[in-house]
Design a protein around this motif. Structure first.
Motif, PDB file in Angstrom:
ATOM      1  N   GLN A 159      -7.620  -6.193   2.648  1.00 18.49           N
ATOM      2  CA  GLN A 159      -6.390  -6.590   3.350  1.00 18.49           C
ATOM      3  C   GLN A 159      -6.407  -8.046   3.827  1.00 18.49           C
ATOM      4  O   GLN A 159      -5.383  -8.719   3.810  1.00 18.49           O
ATOM      5  N   ASP A 199      -9.054   0.209  -8.704  1.00 15.37           N
ATOM      6  CA  ASP A 199     -10.026   0.942  -7.880  1.00 15.37           C
ATOM      7  C   ASP A 199      -9.504   1.212  -6.465  1.00 15.37           C
ATOM      8  O   ASP A 199     -10.195   1.834  -5.657  1.00 15.37           O
ATOM      9  N   ALA A 200      -8.281   0.766  -6.168  1.00 16.51           N
ATOM     10  CA  ALA A 200      -7.654   1.057  -4.877  1.00 16.51           C
ATOM     11  C   ALA A 200      -6.463   2.004  -5.066  1.00 16.51           C
ATOM     12  O   ALA A 200      -5.570   2.093  -4.221  1.00 16.51           O
ATOM     13  N   SER A 201      -6.473   2.723  -6.208  1.00 16.01           N
ATOM     14  CA  SER A 201      -5.405   3.678  -6.543  1.00 16.01           C
ATOM     15  C   SER A 201      -6.044   4.883  -7.219  1.00 16.01           C
ATOM     16  O   SER A 201      -7.063   4.738  -7.895  1.00 16.01           O
ATOM     17  N   THR A 220      -9.204  -5.208 -10.700  1.00 16.96           N
ATOM     18  CA  THR A 220     -10.029  -4.481  -9.734  1.00 16.96           C
ATOM     19  C   THR A 220     -10.093  -5.308  -8.446  1.00 16.96           C
ATOM     20  O   THR A 220      -9.855  -6.522  -8.455  1.00 16.96           O
ATOM     21  N   SER A 221     -10.445  -4.638  -7.361  1.00 16.78           N
ATOM     22  CA  SER A 221     -10.426  -5.301  -6.053  1.00 16.78           C
ATOM     23  C   SER A 221     -11.385  -6.491  -6.000  1.00 16.78           C
ATOM     24  O   SER A 221     -11.119  -7.469  -5.291  1.00 16.78           O
ATOM     25  N   ILE A 234       0.867  -1.197   0.000  1.00 20.20           N
ATOM     26  CA  ILE A 234       0.000   0.000   0.000  1.00 20.20           C
ATOM     27  C   ILE A 234       0.894   1.235   0.000  1.00 20.20           C
ATOM     28  O   ILE A 234       1.621   1.500   0.957  1.00 20.20           O
ATOM     29  N   CYS A 293      -1.285  -0.812  -4.623  1.00 21.45           N
ATOM     30  CA  CYS A 293      -2.381   0.150  -4.667  1.00 21.45           C
ATOM     31  C   CYS A 293      -1.912   1.393  -3.933  1.00 21.45           C
ATOM     32  O   CYS A 293      -0.852   1.405  -3.328  1.00 21.45           O
ATOM     33  N   VAL A 306     -11.810   0.801   0.141  1.00 23.75           N
ATOM     34  CA  VAL A 306     -11.481  -0.320  -0.762  1.00 23.75           C
ATOM     35  C   VAL A 306     -10.255  -1.063  -0.213  1.00 23.75           C
ATOM     36  O   VAL A 306     -10.241  -2.296  -0.131  1.00 23.75           O
ATOM     37  N   ILE A 307      -9.239  -0.314   0.165  1.00 20.29           N
ATOM     38  CA  ILE A 307      -8.005  -0.927   0.699  1.00 20.29           C
ATOM     39  C   ILE A 307      -8.294  -1.653   2.017  1.00 20.29           C
ATOM     40  O   ILE A 307      -7.783  -2.749   2.267  1.00 20.29           O
ATOM     41  N   ASN A 308      -9.138  -1.052   2.850  1.00 22.92           N
ATOM     42  CA  ASN A 308      -9.467  -1.706   4.131  1.00 22.92           C
ATOM     43  C   ASN A 308     -10.134  -3.055   3.913  1.00 22.92           C
ATOM     44  O   ASN A 308      -9.873  -4.012   4.636  1.00 22.92           O
ATOM     45  N   ILE A 362     -10.256   5.672  -2.002  1.00 25.39           N
ATOM     46  CA  ILE A 362      -9.622   4.345  -2.037  1.00 25.39           C
ATOM     47  C   ILE A 362      -9.494   3.716  -0.650  1.00 25.39           C
ATOM     48  O   ILE A 362      -9.277   2.513  -0.543  1.00 25.39           O
TER      49      ILE A 362
END
Ligand code: VGL
Ligand code: ZN
Length: 202
Positions: A35, A171-173, A197-198, A6, A144, A30-32, A27
């Motif tokens: 993980q 979609d996480a960037s 995509t995530s 990340i 991302c 999305v990142i959360n 983002i």
């Protein structure tokens, strides 16, 4: 073995920060959410001393976003950002960091910028990240974060050259410049880096 890297989800790169990436805040959820799908999660921070060479304020007569030559290479001069120990350098308050096994910091040498999480812009010094990831057993590396067209791009290019199977989670960037990012995407895809995509992460 699957690792999530990340890149620079820090307050200064979020709207209201000093070098905001448009929609950068979007983002974070999305990142959360993704993980838990990874064996290893690593974060990076842009981490500059206040007299850093990339800040326009450290060059008399220069303005933000001017481009000058440093070490025979073009260098964009940025607003002061991600100064070590400041609020702007902290991770976005909503970013979940509990799973991070390590945090790699870059841009700490005042004499050279470092967009990639692996090497400085002159490829002079390594952060040790490639060796760390290899020793941990990483084969597939998912990237991302911010900004997609700068630090995520330079990091994934270095990661690919280090031999990792590389995925950029779109979609996480978010990019600073979307037109530039569209060009860079073509270059990355041509090299063998995959855009995903995530939702497609197993
Ligand atoms: C970044 C510009 C300057 C980034 C860092 O994280 O993308 N961009 N420093
Ligand atoms: Zn920076």
């Amino acid at each position: 073995m699957k690792t999530l890297l990340i890149i620079d989800v820090q307050n200064d790169f979020i709207p209201n920060g000093s070098l905001p990436v448009p929609n950068g805040n979007q983002i974070v959820p999305v990142i959360n959410k993704i993980q838990d799908k990874f064996d290893l999660v690593i974060g990076t921070q842009d981490w500059h001393p206040k007299d850093h060479i990339s800040f326009a304020s450290n060059h008399e007569g220069k303005s933000n976003f001017d481009v000058i030559e440093i070490h025979k290479k073009p260098q964009t001069l940025w607003p002061n950002h991600c100064v070590q120990g400041t609020k702007g350098a902290e991770f976005h308050p909503d970013l979940k960091t509990k799973k991070f096994e390590a945090i790699f910091r870059k841009g700490t040498d005042k004499t050279i910028d470092s967009y990639s999480a692996f090497y400085d812009n002159g490829h002079l010094k390594s952060t040790g990240l490639a060796g760390y990831l290899k020793e941990k057993g990483t084969t597939e590396l998912y990237l991302c974060g911010l900004a997609a067209d700068i630090c995520v791009y330079f990091s994934i290019m270095d990661a690919f050259k280090e031999g990792f199977d590389c995925f950029l989670i779109e979609d996480a960037s978010k990019a600073l410049d979307n037109i530039e990012f569209e060009k860079l995407k073509k270059e990355m895809i041509a090299m063998g880096i995959k855009m995903i995509t995530s939702a497609s992460i197993q």
